[in-house]
Design an enzyme around this catalytic site. Structure first.
Site, PDB file in Angstrom:
ATOM      1  N   VAL A  28       0.831  -1.204   0.000  1.00 54.42           N
ATOM      2  CA  VAL A  28       0.000   0.000   0.000  1.00 54.42           C
ATOM      3  C   VAL A  28       0.867   1.256   0.000  1.00 54.42           C
ATOM      4  O   VAL A  28       0.575   2.236  -0.690  1.00 54.42           O
ATOM      5  CB  VAL A  28      -0.951  -0.004   1.208  1.00 54.42           C
ATOM      6  CG1 VAL A  28      -1.687   1.333   1.332  1.00 54.42           C
ATOM      7  CG2 VAL A  28      -1.970  -1.139   1.078  1.00 54.42           C
ATOM      8  N   GLU A  29       1.943   1.231   0.766  1.00 54.11           N
ATOM      9  CA  GLU A  29       2.781   2.420   0.906  1.00 54.11           C
ATOM     10  C   GLU A  29       3.559   2.744  -0.368  1.00 54.11           C
ATOM     11  O   GLU A  29       3.668   3.914  -0.753  1.00 54.11           O
ATOM     12  CB  GLU A  29       3.770   2.237   2.059  1.00 54.11           C
ATOM     13  CG  GLU A  29       3.146   2.261   3.448  1.00 54.11           C
ATOM     14  CD  GLU A  29       2.803   3.669   3.909  1.00 54.11           C
ATOM     15  OE1 GLU A  29       2.975   4.625   3.128  1.00 54.11           O
ATOM     16  OE2 GLU A  29       2.348   3.811   5.061  1.00 54.11           O
TER      17      GLU A  29
END
Length: 231
Positions: A108-109
């Site tokens: 996600v990051e």
């Protein structure tokens, strides 16, 4: 805020790593999770056909040849979660965190990109900011682009948040994204920030997807083993 379904998923996955046995998914299993070019998660396919050759290891998910080094991946400008699985596994075991949670956050990051830099000045695969890194003895943004250093700082910070917010995974993730002060300011609830609420939903959804794939694979391997004739 989280939907009822997402809250239920979070409840099921609440402990970040309290039970070491549940955090002991093998390195081979982590690699195998990403040997799924057609599997779509909240962020799209887990892998691409080009990644499969690096990630796959046959029926038992054991790599038949050494995985490419992280430095080689960085030079190619690609993002291959399976390549970084050994480093994620090391950080997860050192700090008693489910490695699939670290994979979900990294995806996600930054899509597992060690050279990623956000508009807010977060660095590396786990998008760590310099002040947070300093809390754990790491100085300078440059050091945060070393994958193992970045993962170690991130895992240590997650354990700090876990102790502060009592294994409440949504709050741990909210604090990771928005800061501990923001979570405290809003009564130890997920802050009403669109970015933070979306971030928590994405990480939990991705984490649950990885867990489901891992469980299904374990069940398939067990069924295959039981079906084999005894010698």
């Amino acid at each position: 805020m989280l939907s009822a379904q997402q809250r239920a998923q979070a409840e099921a996955a609440r402990d970040c790593g309290k039970d070491a046995a549940r955090a002991s998914i093998s390195l081979a299993d982590q690699v195998a999770v990403y040997d799924r070019p057609l599997t779509n998660g909240p962020l799209g396919p887990l892998a691409t056909p080009g990644q499969k050759a690096a990630a796959t290891g046959g029926a038992d998910a054991r790599p038949k040849r050494p995985l490419p080094s992280p430095l080689a991946v960085r030079a190619e400008g690609t993002s291959r979660p399976a390549v970084f699985a050994p480093l994620i596994d090391r950080a997860a075991r050192a700090h008693d965190i489910d490695p699939l949670l670290l994979h979900a956050i990294a995806r996600v990051e930054s899509r597992h990109k060690p050279d990623a830099i956000s508009h807010a000045g977060a660095h590396g695969m786990m998008q760590v900011i310099v002040p947070t890194a300093r809390r754990f003895g790491v100085d300078g943004a440059k050091n945060l682009h070393d994958p193992q250093t970045n993962l170690d700082v991130s895992a240590r910070y997650l354990k700090t948040l876990q102790r502060r917010f009592g294994n409440d995974l949504p709050l741990v993730l909210a604090a990771y994204n928005a800061g501990e002060g923001a979570v405290e300011k809003y009564g130890r609830q997920i802050p009403p920030y669109r970015e933070t609420q979306g971030y928590v939903r994405k990480v939990i959804s991705e984490y649950e997807l990885l867990r489901r794939i891992s469980v299904r694979r374990d069940a398939a391997l067990s069924a295959h083993a039981s079906a084999e004739p005894a010698l």
